[in-house]
Scaffold this active site. Structure first.
Site, mmCIF file in Angstrom:
data_model
loop_
_atom_site.group_PDB
_atom_site.id
_atom_site.type_symbol
_atom_site.label_atom_id
_atom_site.label_comp_id
_atom_site.label_asym_id
_atom_site.label_seq_id
_atom_site.Cartn_x
_atom_site.Cartn_y
_atom_site.Cartn_z
ATOM 1 N N ASP A 35 5.255 -4.735 6.032
ATOM 2 C CA ASP A 35 5.485 -6.109 6.447
ATOM 3 C C ASP A 35 5.631 -7.128 5.302
ATOM 4 O O ASP A 35 6.625 -7.845 5.211
ATOM 5 C CB ASP A 35 4.222 -6.465 7.248
ATOM 6 C CG ASP A 35 4.501 -7.464 8.305
ATOM 7 O OD1 ASP A 35 5.464 -7.255 9.041
ATOM 8 O OD2 ASP A 35 3.757 -8.460 8.351
ATOM 9 N N THR B 178 4.301 2.735 5.392
ATOM 10 C CA THR B 178 2.897 2.291 5.474
ATOM 11 C C THR B 178 2.184 3.220 6.441
ATOM 12 O O THR B 178 2.779 3.633 7.446
ATOM 13 C CB THR B 178 2.746 0.839 5.975
ATOM 14 O OG1 THR B 178 1.387 0.628 6.410
ATOM 15 C CG2 THR B 178 3.642 0.514 7.157
ATOM 16 N N ASP C 267 2.566 -0.330 11.783
ATOM 17 C CA ASP C 267 2.532 -1.629 12.466
ATOM 18 C C ASP C 267 3.821 -2.420 12.256
ATOM 19 O O ASP C 267 3.798 -3.627 12.070
ATOM 20 C CB ASP C 267 1.317 -2.442 11.971
ATOM 21 C CG ASP C 267 1.337 -2.659 10.472
ATOM 22 O OD1 ASP C 267 2.128 -1.993 9.777
ATOM 23 O OD2 ASP C 267 0.568 -3.496 9.987
ATOM 24 N N ASP D 92 -0.064 2.385 8.391
ATOM 25 C CA ASP D 92 -0.575 1.628 9.547
ATOM 26 C C ASP D 92 0.315 1.674 10.793
ATOM 27 O O ASP D 92 -0.143 1.340 11.887
ATOM 28 C CB ASP D 92 -0.802 0.162 9.157
ATOM 29 C CG ASP D 92 -1.974 0.000 8.209
ATOM 30 O OD1 ASP D 92 -2.784 0.942 8.108
ATOM 31 O OD2 ASP D 92 -2.080 -1.062 7.567
ATOM 32 N N GLY E 169 -6.423 0.344 9.002
ATOM 33 C CA GLY E 169 -5.630 -0.428 9.968
ATOM 34 C C GLY E 169 -6.166 -1.840 9.999
ATOM 35 O O GLY E 169 -6.967 -2.190 10.865
ATOM 36 N N ARG E 170 -5.717 -2.625 8.992
ATOM 37 C CA ARG E 170 -6.249 -3.979 8.845
ATOM 38 C C ARG E 170 -5.958 -4.832 10.079
ATOM 39 O O ARG E 170 -6.806 -5.530 10.580
ATOM 40 C CB ARG E 170 -5.648 -4.617 7.586
ATOM 41 C CG ARG E 170 -6.321 -5.871 7.154
ATOM 42 C CD ARG E 170 -5.906 -6.296 5.777
ATOM 43 N NE ARG E 170 -4.572 -5.801 5.397
ATOM 44 C CZ ARG E 170 -4.160 -5.672 4.159
ATOM 45 N NH1 ARG E 170 -4.962 -5.965 3.170
ATOM 46 N NH2 ARG E 170 -2.951 -5.261 3.883
ATOM 47 N N GLY F 185 0.841 -1.202 0.000
ATOM 48 C CA GLY F 185 0.000 0.000 0.000
ATOM 49 C C GLY F 185 0.872 1.246 0.000
ATOM 50 O O GLY F 185 1.849 1.330 0.744
ATOM 51 N N ARG G 84 0.793 -5.291 -6.041
ATOM 52 C CA ARG G 84 0.892 -6.557 -5.312
ATOM 53 C C ARG G 84 1.242 -7.595 -6.380
ATOM 54 O O ARG G 84 0.448 -7.870 -7.268
ATOM 55 C CB ARG G 84 -0.424 -6.884 -4.612
ATOM 56 C CG ARG G 84 -0.894 -5.722 -3.725
ATOM 57 C CD ARG G 84 -1.785 -6.164 -2.620
ATOM 58 N NE ARG G 84 -2.420 -5.019 -1.957
ATOM 59 C CZ ARG G 84 -1.877 -4.358 -0.933
ATOM 60 N NH1 ARG G 84 -0.720 -4.705 -0.456
ATOM 61 N NH2 ARG G 84 -2.513 -3.340 -0.382
HETATM 62 O O1 F6P Z 1 -1.767 0.718 3.630
HETATM 63 C C1 F6P Z 1 -2.225 -0.175 4.609
HETATM 64 C C2 F6P Z 1 -3.676 -0.350 4.428
HETATM 65 O O2 F6P Z 1 -4.145 0.943 4.424
HETATM 66 C C3 F6P Z 1 -4.499 -1.147 5.421
HETATM 67 O O3 F6P Z 1 -4.853 -0.477 6.569
HETATM 68 C C4 F6P Z 1 -5.676 -1.538 4.578
HETATM 69 O O4 F6P Z 1 -6.354 -2.627 5.052
HETATM 70 C C5 F6P Z 1 -5.038 -1.842 3.260
HETATM 71 O O5 F6P Z 1 -3.936 -0.960 3.176
HETATM 72 C C6 F6P Z 1 -5.913 -1.747 2.080
HETATM 73 O O6 F6P Z 1 -5.122 -1.756 0.938
HETATM 74 P P1 F6P Z 1 -5.610 -2.100 -0.525
HETATM 75 O O7 F6P Z 1 -6.950 -1.508 -0.684
HETATM 76 O O8 F6P Z 1 -4.577 -1.474 -1.395
HETATM 77 O O9 F6P Z 1 -5.610 -3.585 -0.624
#
Ligand code: F6P
Length: 328
Positions: A107, A130, A134, A132, A175-176, A15, A76
């Site tokens: 990560d 990132t 984390d 997040d 914040g997954r 991300g 990705r």
């Molecule tokens: O960048 C981290 C993050 O914002 C997470 O909190 C979120 O779940 C994820 O990316 C979503 O990313 P994408 O929509 O690109 O899969």
């Protein structure tokens, strides 16, 4: 003996986060400082698999310190998950004379880098990017501060309409797997409740607390909910559940979404990215590999990549206490 480094590759992966461009700029210019050629790799690991490379000089990164997103793009990569893909990536690096790789990401990106190093012994260095926050081994990841400011600004606006209509708002933030954005932005925006994956609040406690809030004279309320935690429900179901059980509340739900990843980076993120970019190149020149550069006690510091990916940062207990006390 340390092999003299003549060429370094840099990519952004996972991300995107505001400040990634500032990090790219710092890497490119540090390379120039050491008379090292810097190669930009486009679309993260996918560009590595496909050999999508471009040599970058100091003037190629003019006026990007202030820009959100990443000029190198991100992706990705399915290709990099396969052994053939990684083999192709390694071949492209060798063909181009690239001797070390800087990965700006989170990560998952570091895990990919570690695997690559294990398979081919190729030197890698990580820069945490990132929103997040984390990642173990740094108090701040690049993009976190900007995202917090974006969230606080949005919540301030929602607060205006919430208080005008005496409503209760559930606001979902990103914040997954981690509640750092929710906790910090929740405190910064004066939210009445903050729901994060690291703390099991439980539905009963939430209802009791909101009831108490209403009884104490509050006419509107904001509940910040981390994307990764909804007490087993999605944020809309959570809103419905509360409205059903506390009919005294007029509930609305707002999901902030990807706007949290965009925008011009804050000064903090620009400075952080610049410091980490320089440290990453310094460390490669010193012959180091398999580290992440981070910020610990306000000093740039190295953490083994294997530790950075394994140990997630725990939630700050002092922040939790502050939040409990001031939301009364
Ligand atoms: O960048 C981290 C993050 O914002 C997470 O909190 C979120 O779940 C994820 O990316 C979503 O990313 P994408 O929509 O690109 O899969």
């Amino acid at each position: 003996m340390i092999k003299e480094i003549k060429k370094i590759g840099v990519l952004t992966s996972g991300g995107d986060a505001p400040g990634m461009n500032a990090a790219i700029r710092a890497v490119v210019r540090s390379c120039a400082f050491y008379d090292i050629e810097c190669v930009g790799i486009y679309r993260g690991f996918q560009g590595l698999v496909e050999g999508d490379f471009k040599v970058l000089g100091p003037r190629d990164v003019n006026y990007i310190i202030n820009k959100g997103g990443t000029v190198l793009k991100s992706a990705r990569s399915e290709g990099f998950r396969t052994a053939e893909g990684r083999k192709a990536a390694h071949a492209h690096l060798l063909e181009n004379g690239i001797q070390a790789l800087i990965i700006i990401g989170g990560d998952g990106s570091f895990t990919g880098g570690l695997l690559f190093n294990k398979e081919f012994g190729f030197p890698v260095m990580g820069i945490p990017g990132t929103i997040d926050n984390d990642i173990h081994g740094t108090s701040h990841t690049i993009g976190f501060d900007t995202a917090l400011n974006t969230v606080v600004e949005a919540v301030d606006k929602i607060r205006d309409t919430a208080s005008s209509h005496k409503r209760l708002f559930f606001i979902e933030v990103m914040g997954r797997d981690a509640g750092h954005i929710a906790l910090n932005a929740g405190i910064g925006s004066g939210a009445e409740e903050i729901i994060i994956p690291e703390e099991n609040m439980g539905m009963d406690r939430l209802l009791a607390s909101l009831k108490k809030s209403k009884a104490s004279g509050k006419s509107s309320s904001i509940v910040i909910v981390a994307e990764g935690e909804k007490l087993g429900k999605n944020v809309f179901e959570l809103g419905d559940y509360v409205e059903k059980n506390l009919p005294e509340y007029d509930v609305r739900v707002s999901v902030l979404g990807h706007m949290q990843r965009g925008g011009a980076p804050s000064c903090f993120d620009r400075v952080l990215a610049s410091r980490l970019g320089v440290k990453a190149v310094d460390s490669i020149v010193e012959g180091k590999s398999n580290y992440m550069v981070g910020l610990l006690n306000d000093q740039v510091a190295l953490t083994p990549l294997s530790k950075a990916v394994k140990g997630h940062t725990g939630i700050d207990q002092e922040l939790l206490r502050v939040s409990d006390i001031i939301t009364i």
